[in-house]
Design a protein around this motif. Structure first.
Motif, mmCIF file in Angstrom:
data_model
loop_
_atom_site.group_PDB
_atom_site.id
_atom_site.type_symbol
_atom_site.label_atom_id
_atom_site.label_comp_id
_atom_site.label_asym_id
_atom_site.label_seq_id
_atom_site.Cartn_x
_atom_site.Cartn_y
_atom_site.Cartn_z
ATOM 1 N N ARG A 167 0.815 -1.215 0.000
ATOM 2 C CA ARG A 167 0.000 0.000 0.000
ATOM 3 C C ARG A 167 0.854 1.273 0.000
ATOM 4 N NH1 ARG A 167 -4.022 1.058 4.917
ATOM 5 N NH2 ARG A 167 -2.129 0.518 6.061
ATOM 6 N N ILE A 168 1.772 1.383 0.957
ATOM 7 C CA ILE A 168 2.518 2.637 1.093
ATOM 8 C C ILE A 168 3.759 2.629 0.184
ATOM 9 C CG2 ILE A 168 4.027 2.036 3.048
ATOM 10 C CD1 ILE A 168 2.150 5.169 3.297
ATOM 11 N N ASP B 117 9.925 -6.888 -3.595
ATOM 12 C CA ASP B 117 8.858 -7.283 -2.678
ATOM 13 C C ASP B 117 8.934 -8.795 -2.549
ATOM 14 O OD1 ASP B 117 6.051 -5.796 -1.606
ATOM 15 O OD2 ASP B 117 5.985 -7.988 -1.705
ATOM 16 N N VAL B 118 8.570 -9.290 -1.368
ATOM 17 C CA VAL B 118 8.600 -10.733 -1.155
ATOM 18 C C VAL B 118 7.578 -11.411 -2.080
ATOM 19 C CG1 VAL B 118 6.938 -10.874 0.752
ATOM 20 C CG2 VAL B 118 8.894 -12.415 0.716
ATOM 21 N N SER C 295 6.521 -4.842 5.519
ATOM 22 C CA SER C 295 5.777 -5.035 6.766
ATOM 23 C C SER C 295 6.686 -4.744 7.958
ATOM 24 C CB SER C 295 5.277 -6.469 6.852
ATOM 25 O OG SER C 295 4.787 -6.877 5.590
ATOM 26 N N THR C 296 6.054 -4.239 9.010
ATOM 27 C CA THR C 296 6.821 -3.739 10.158
ATOM 28 C C THR C 296 7.810 -4.765 10.715
ATOM 29 O OG1 THR C 296 5.002 -2.257 10.712
ATOM 30 C CG2 THR C 296 6.542 -2.781 12.487
ATOM 31 N N HIS D 92 11.467 -4.677 9.200
ATOM 32 C CA HIS D 92 12.278 -3.455 9.078
ATOM 33 C C HIS D 92 13.715 -3.638 9.593
ATOM 34 C CE1 HIS D 92 8.468 -0.639 9.042
ATOM 35 N NE2 HIS D 92 8.531 -1.438 8.014
ATOM 36 N N GLU E 109 10.069 3.305 7.121
ATOM 37 C CA GLU E 109 8.701 3.589 7.556
ATOM 38 C C GLU E 109 8.541 3.345 9.066
ATOM 39 O OE1 GLU E 109 6.085 4.935 7.112
ATOM 40 O OE2 GLU E 109 6.060 5.451 5.003
ATOM 41 N N LYS E 110 7.560 4.007 9.635
ATOM 42 C CA LYS E 110 7.204 3.799 11.029
ATOM 43 C C LYS E 110 6.337 2.561 11.158
ATOM 44 C CE LYS E 110 3.306 3.998 11.489
ATOM 45 N NZ LYS E 110 2.167 3.180 10.924
ATOM 46 N N ASN F 109 5.952 10.937 8.449
ATOM 47 C CA ASN F 109 5.606 11.870 7.367
ATOM 48 C C ASN F 109 4.867 13.108 7.847
ATOM 49 O OD1 ASN F 109 3.610 9.605 7.738
ATOM 50 N ND2 ASN F 109 2.344 11.059 6.608
ATOM 51 N N TYR G 296 4.278 13.349 2.154
ATOM 52 C CA TYR G 296 5.136 12.244 1.711
ATOM 53 C C TYR G 296 6.177 12.738 0.711
ATOM 54 C CZ TYR G 296 1.748 9.019 3.846
ATOM 55 O OH TYR G 296 0.939 8.353 4.723
HETATM 56 N N1 LIG Z 1 3.755 6.674 7.287
HETATM 57 C C1 LIG Z 1 2.534 6.287 7.013
HETATM 58 O O1 LIG Z 1 1.628 7.097 6.864
HETATM 59 C C2 LIG Z 1 2.230 4.826 6.848
HETATM 60 C C3 LIG Z 1 1.001 4.439 6.310
HETATM 61 C C4 LIG Z 1 0.760 3.086 6.114
HETATM 62 C C5 LIG Z 1 1.722 2.129 6.451
HETATM 63 N N2 LIG Z 1 2.903 2.568 7.002
HETATM 64 C C6 LIG Z 1 3.933 1.571 7.382
HETATM 65 O O2 LIG Z 1 4.509 1.068 6.171
HETATM 66 C C7 LIG Z 1 4.783 -0.328 6.304
HETATM 67 C C8 LIG Z 1 4.028 -1.092 5.217
HETATM 68 O O3 LIG Z 1 2.635 -0.874 5.397
HETATM 69 P P1 LIG Z 1 1.573 -1.115 4.216
HETATM 70 O O4 LIG Z 1 0.315 -0.543 4.711
HETATM 71 O O5 LIG Z 1 2.146 -0.691 2.920
HETATM 72 O O6 LIG Z 1 1.474 -2.708 4.276
HETATM 73 P P2 LIG Z 1 1.209 -3.710 3.082
HETATM 74 O O7 LIG Z 1 0.934 -5.017 3.744
HETATM 75 O O8 LIG Z 1 0.227 -3.150 2.110
HETATM 76 O O9 LIG Z 1 2.607 -3.774 2.317
HETATM 77 C C9 LIG Z 1 3.742 -4.402 2.847
HETATM 78 C C10 LIG Z 1 4.497 -5.029 1.668
HETATM 79 O O10 LIG Z 1 5.724 -5.560 2.181
HETATM 80 C C11 LIG Z 1 5.938 -6.796 1.511
HETATM 81 N N3 LIG Z 1 6.883 -7.588 2.321
HETATM 82 C C12 LIG Z 1 6.651 -8.272 3.458
HETATM 83 N N4 LIG Z 1 7.805 -8.837 3.884
HETATM 84 C C13 LIG Z 1 8.771 -8.491 3.001
HETATM 85 C C14 LIG Z 1 10.154 -8.748 2.919
HETATM 86 N N5 LIG Z 1 10.802 -9.502 3.818
HETATM 87 N N6 LIG Z 1 10.842 -8.203 1.884
HETATM 88 C C15 LIG Z 1 10.196 -7.457 0.953
HETATM 89 N N7 LIG Z 1 8.888 -7.165 0.997
HETATM 90 C C16 LIG Z 1 8.182 -7.674 2.005
HETATM 91 C C17 LIG Z 1 4.548 -7.404 1.379
HETATM 92 O O11 LIG Z 1 4.514 -8.410 0.380
HETATM 93 C C18 LIG Z 1 3.723 -6.175 1.016
HETATM 94 O O12 LIG Z 1 3.672 -5.975 -0.383
HETATM 95 C C19 LIG Z 1 4.372 -0.705 7.732
HETATM 96 O O13 LIG Z 1 5.503 -0.629 8.559
HETATM 97 C C20 LIG Z 1 3.377 0.368 8.114
HETATM 98 O O14 LIG Z 1 3.327 0.615 9.504
HETATM 99 C C21 LIG Z 1 3.170 3.866 7.179
#
Ligand SMILES: NC(=O)c1ccc[n+]([C@@H]2O[C@H](COP(=O)([O-])OP(=O)(O)OC[C@H]3O[C@@H](n4cnc5c(N)ncnc54)[C@H](O)[C@@H]3O)[C@@H](O)[C@H]2O)c1
Length: 339
Positions: free
Chosen positions: A16-17, A39-40, A77-78, A81, A98-99, A127, A288
């Motif tokens: 998503r982000i 991406d995984v 994913s968190t 990180h 990312e946080k 952000n 962002y």
């Molecule tokens: N700053 C913000 O406003 C904000 C908003 C949303 C999410 N986030 C943070 O961003 C991060 C991702 O959130 P999201 O909502 O995009 O989640 P998401 O689940 O939509 O995306 C995470 C992506 O990471 C991939 N992934 C998982 N493990 C992996 C690895 N080992 N190597 C490579 N890719 C891997 C997944 O396949 C997925 O595509 C989280 O830490 C979340 O807290 C921040």
């Protein structure tokens, strides 16, 4: 690096982000170039890579090691990180992460150690510090316009419930959602020394069954003895509600919601405005972009990180104290050096 050479960024995680960050870097950040994504889920990486005309790496290690990557954006994913920070630290490459850095404080501590011992450039992705309105509230305190801060109010309410699957692994409202507000409170009023939180399940009992809350108020006392009140809801039926206000000895500064546009329609029944912007990707689009501008300036120009790894740690400490406070029904002290 010559200032004419673009900073080549590789992005890990294009969910998503991450997809949004990839588009911003590829199209909108002077002095930066997106060169690689991973991406995984390989199809996701290939889709984004094809659309933006960049390479897809087969693993985080391959991306970090690539000679075509100077800096890493961590948007996976968190729980992944810190392992990617470890790869970047070993390779001596800059990171924008990312946080939250992690849900586990022990893991966050490992990130702090890796960043500080390797000396890599590092920025935590809070952000909202780069939203022009919120930044103006911060600046009104720093430049003395509103005097010494006494009270800060933050309302942060999401427009839609996350899925129960998400909630089960999110770490809970304080570390997943309010973490942004804890950072905003520190950004405006400085380090935190006490946390008093109350939370309830008012929206959906399934959230309670998943071990979480959906509604919370947190009162933070800062080292300067000013007080911040934060209210959070997982469901604001009228849109993404994001307001920040600081009240000081010589005035008040506030950053209000953004609407789809500014028009108002007035007739005999009253005045109507546009709805609020829908969610974070729209509301914080400018933030962002400015976050990446700040990262590129920092990596190229040196100086202190705009949002250090310790700025990434403090809200995780505050989130832990908020959970403990809610459980105990009492305020919890936080070491000033950590909050
Ligand atoms: N700053 C913000 O406003 C904000 C908003 C949303 C999410 N986030 C943070 O961003 C991060 C991702 O959130 P999201 O909502 O995009 O989640 P998401 O689940 O939509 O995306 C995470 C992506 O990471 C991939 N992934 C998982 N493990 C992996 C690895 N080992 N190597 C490579 N890719 C891997 C997944 O396949 C997925 O595509 C989280 O830490 C979340 O807290 C921040």
């Amino acid at each position: 690096m010559s200032t004419n050479t673009p900073l080549r960024i590789g992005l890990v995680g294009v969910g998503r982000i991450g997809r949004m960050h990839a588009e911003i870097i590829a199209r909108d950040v002077p002095g930066a170039e997106l060169t690689m994504v991973h991406d995984v889920v390989p199809e996701l990486a290939h889709q984004v890579a094809a659309r933006l005309g960049v390479e897809a790496a087969g693993s985080p290690a391959e991306l970090v090691a690539s000679e075509r990557v100077d800096a890493i954006g961590i948007c996976s994913s968190t729980d992944t990180h810190v392992e990617i920070i470890e790869l970047a630290a070993a390779a001596g490459k800059a990171v924008m992460c990312e946080k939250p850095l992690s849900r586990s404080l022990a893991e966050v501590d490992r990130a702090v150690e890796l960043v500080e011992s390797s000396g890599i450039a590092f920025m935590t992705g809070f952000n909202r510090r780069f939203d022009p309105g919120h930044q103006a509230v911060h600046d009104a305190i720093r430049d003395g316009s509103i005097g010494a801060v006494h009270l800060t109010r933050i309302s942060s309410r999401d427009p839609e419930l996350p899925s129960l699957d998400y909630l089960r692994v999110s770490g809970g409202l304080f570390v997943d959602m309010a973490i942004h507000d804890f950072d905003m409170a520190r950004y405006i009023a400085g380090p935190v020394v006490q946390v008093y939180a109350q939370g309830e399940v008012l929206i959906d009992s399934a959230i309670g069954d998943a071990g979480d809350i959906d509604t919370a108020v947190t009162v933070l006392t800062h080292a300067n003895r000013s007080v911040t009140v934060i209210d959070n809801s997982r469901l604001a039926t009228y849109g993404y509600d994001q307001r920040v206000e600081a009240f000081g000895s010589r005035g008040m500064a506030s950053s209000d919601n953004r609407r789809l546009h500014n028009a108002e329609v007035t007739d005999a029944s009253g005045t109507r405005q546009q709805p609020l912007m829908r969610f974070f990707i729209d509301r914080y689009a400018e933030a962002y972009r400015r976050e990446w501008f700040a990262f590129v300036d920092y990596v190229r120009g040196g100086g202190p990180s705009p949002v250090t790894v310790r700025d990434g740690r403090a809200p995780v400490v505050i989130a832990g104290a908020a959970s403990e406070s809610m459980r105990r029904g009492a305020p919890v002290e936080v070491d000033v050096a950590l909050g």
